[in-house]
Design a protein around this motif. Structure first.
Motif, PDB file in Angstrom:
ATOM      1  N   UNK A  38      10.659   9.149   9.124  1.00 56.65           N
ATOM      2  CA  UNK A  38      11.868   9.529   8.395  1.00 56.65           C
ATOM      3  C   UNK A  38      12.363   8.361   7.525  1.00 56.65           C
ATOM      4  N   UNK A  39      12.306   7.159   8.057  1.00 55.88           N
ATOM      5  CA  UNK A  39      12.717   5.968   7.311  1.00 55.88           C
ATOM      6  C   UNK A  39      11.796   5.743   6.116  1.00 55.88           C
ATOM      7  N   UNK A  40      10.508   5.968   6.295  1.00 58.46           N
ATOM      8  CA  UNK A  40       9.563   5.816   5.176  1.00 58.46           C
ATOM      9  C   UNK A  40       9.856   6.859   4.092  1.00 58.46           C
ATOM     10  N   UNK A  41      10.185   8.080   4.483  1.00 58.06           N
ATOM     11  CA  UNK A  41      10.566   9.102   3.495  1.00 58.06           C
ATOM     12  C   UNK A  41      11.790   8.629   2.714  1.00 58.06           C
ATOM     13  N   UNK A  86       9.322  -2.155   3.174  1.00 55.30           N
ATOM     14  CA  UNK A  86      10.691  -2.075   2.671  1.00 55.30           C
ATOM     15  C   UNK A  86      11.003  -3.119   1.609  1.00 55.30           C
ATOM     16  N   UNK A  87      10.312  -4.241   1.654  1.00 55.69           N
ATOM     17  CA  UNK A  87      10.523  -5.259   0.622  1.00 55.69           C
ATOM     18  C   UNK A  87       9.813  -4.879  -0.672  1.00 55.69           C
ATOM     19  N   UNK A  88       8.540  -4.488  -0.564  1.00 53.91           N
ATOM     20  CA  UNK A  88       7.750  -4.110  -1.743  1.00 53.91           C
ATOM     21  C   UNK A  88       6.510  -3.352  -1.280  1.00 53.91           C
ATOM     22  N   UNK A  89       6.557  -2.016  -1.328  1.00 55.60           N
ATOM     23  CA  UNK A  89       5.436  -1.205  -0.824  1.00 55.60           C
ATOM     24  C   UNK A  89       4.103  -1.510  -1.502  1.00 55.60           C
ATOM     25  N   UNK A  90       4.123  -2.048  -2.706  1.00 54.62           N
ATOM     26  CA  UNK A  90       2.863  -2.354  -3.392  1.00 54.62           C
ATOM     27  C   UNK A  90       2.119  -3.493  -2.707  1.00 54.62           C
ATOM     28  N   UNK A  91       2.793  -4.238  -1.856  1.00 53.72           N
ATOM     29  CA  UNK A  91       2.144  -5.347  -1.148  1.00 53.72           C
ATOM     30  C   UNK A  91       1.418  -4.903   0.126  1.00 53.72           C
ATOM     31  N   UNK A 106       3.302   6.003   3.490  1.00 53.79           N
ATOM     32  CA  UNK A 106       4.074   5.791   2.264  1.00 53.79           C
ATOM     33  C   UNK A 106       3.395   6.472   1.076  1.00 53.79           C
ATOM     34  N   UNK A 107       2.099   6.267   0.922  1.00 52.66           N
ATOM     35  CA  UNK A 107       1.364   6.869  -0.199  1.00 52.66           C
ATOM     36  C   UNK A 107       1.404   8.389  -0.144  1.00 52.66           C
TER      37      UNK A 107
END
Length: 170
Positions: A38-41, A86-91, A106-107
């Motif tokens: 839920x937090x990831x959504x 939460x800081x930067x999902x691309x990392x 996440x993806x």
């Protein structure tokens, strides 16, 4: 989808068993994966709000953070991946074992929600608002709050026992 299109009023997310540790801290005895998902959504919606509905960014931020700290925290093993997300999902790196599940989750939601938002020309902000309302108002959890006298292990085993004994790690 059925909640978004109005054929169902709510989506049941499952139970969450909580035990108060202090006036402001609750330990999650059961339901960690539901809360993390839920937090990831919410994080995906936060990222999408920048593009589709900046007006909702602060609203989502209030659901994710308290005093600039994430409201939901995870075990030590998962903390690096969760905080990176939460800081930067691309990392997040799929090649890092501890990042793999967080990145996939996440993806998945990023692609699904972006696809839904983009599906209607001229309705992107409306689609975003519909998703946000569905997530924040129409996804239901059943909360079981334990007291000091409750045996958390017995309650956990009763809820999760499916015919096989649970190990200490469970």
């Amino acid at each position: 989808q059925s909640v978004l299109d109005g054929t169902r009023k709510k989506h049941f997310m499952g139970t969450v068993v909580l035990k108060p540790e202090s006036a402001s801290i609750l330990s999650v005895i059961d339901g960690q994966q539901r809360l993390v998902t839920f937090t990831i959504i919410l994080k995906v919606l936060y990222e999408l709000s920048v593009k589709y509905a900046p007006i909702h960014k602060a609203e989502i931020e209030r659901l994710l953070f308290r005093n600039k700290n994430l409201i939901v925290t995870v075990s030590f093993y998962d903390r690096d991946a969760f905080n990176t997300l939460h800081e930067d999902p691309t990392l997040l790196r799929a090649s890092k074992r501890e990042h793999k599940n967080f990145k996939e989750c996440y993806d998945f939601f990023s692609e699904a929600l972006s696809g839904y938002i983009e599906s209607s020309i001229g309705q992107k902000r409306t689609n975003f608002a519909s998703i946000l309302k569905t997530v924040t108002e129409k996804m239901a959890f059943v909360e079981i709050a334990l007291g000091d006298e409750d045996d958390i292990h017995a309650i956990f085993e009763t809820i999760n026992y499916a015919g096989m004994p649970l190990t200490s790690a469970d």
